[in-house]
Design an enzyme around this catalytic site. Structure first.
Site: not given
Length: 253
Positions: A32, A34, A37, A80
């Site tokens: 988790d 990404n 970031w 998702n």
């Protein structure tokens, strides 16, 4: 001594601190962070997903090197699909891109690849690339890299219940014979031992519909580190924390 030498010394020390007898057989990871970031760096979310591929490569190698037998990575959940179309399309191409770059190395490491999830809903190019990887590594005898792709635990459990119900209706199974093993044998993870350790990155403290049945007695380890920044040093830290815990499975020791 240069910085490279310092880093290498630290890496060697951390590996040696691990107890070889206490390496978890099965490690599961919720990868988790990404998107966050990337946002932190002013980049599009897809840049974070691509950066996360490097962590997949590094953690797979680190797990294999210390003797983990099964590594299950939560790559794409059934939820998702709700993400923006462009991001989903990119995520569907990531397995193909990753395997194109890394499959030869994984074969050389004797890693066997398995896919955990409902594959029929995936794009053809995604299905073909992961099926090829499964086929080409089928005879490998080393660590199992179990990639959860289009996976949802509630979906998995509901399908297991449906399977049991159909067998009862057909008269091939008695309700009295339905026990934990009966459920286990109808899950997507049938034949795979439950995870010993679950790692979740990015600071979130939830399971996100991942292996809800299988995680009943799994040790949980959370970190604030985003997945693209998660190194083998962080992985070793999680393993050391696991080795210091006493697993009682509801009993007294």
């Amino acid at each position: 001594m240069n910085l490279k030498d310092l880093f290498q010394r630290k890496t060697t020390s951390n590996v040696n601190e691990l107890s070889s007898g206490g390496v978890p057989y099965h490690v599961a990871v919720i990868m988790d962070g990404n998107g966050r970031w990337a946002k932190k760096r002013g980049l599009p979310r897809i840049a974070g997903h691509r950066a996360g591929m490097e962590s997949v490569k590094n953690i797979t190698r680190a797990a294999n090197d210390i003797g983990v037998r099964i590594l299950t990575l939560y790559a794409f959940s059934t939820e998702n699909w709700k993400r923006p179309e462009q991001e989903v399309e990119f995520l569907m191409r990531l397995p193909q891109e990753f395997l194109l770059l890394e499959l030869k190395s994984l074969i050389k490491q004797n890693v066997r690849i398995q896919i955990l999830g409902e594959l029929e809903s995936l794009p053809k190019h995604t299905r073909e690339s992961v099926s090829e990887a499964v086929e080409k590594t089928a005879n490998n005898s080393g660590m199992l890299l179990n990639i959860a792709l289009n996976y949802g635990s509630r979906f998995e459990i509901v399908n297991a219940i449906k399977s049991l119900a159909e067998e009862v209706r057909a008269g091939t199974l008695s309700p009295d014979d339905i026990d934990e093993e009966a459920v286990n044998s109808r899950l997507l993870t049938k034949g795979i031992p439950d995870p010993d350790l679950l790692i979740r990155t990015s600071g979130e403290l939830r399971l996100s519909n991942f292996l809800l049945w299988q995680l009943a007695y799994t040790e949980l380890w959370f970190t604030d580190v985003f997945w693209p920044d998660f190194t083998k040093e962080h992985f070793y830290e999680a393993i050391r924390a696991y080795q210091k815990r006493g697993r009682r499975f509801g009993g007294l020791k």
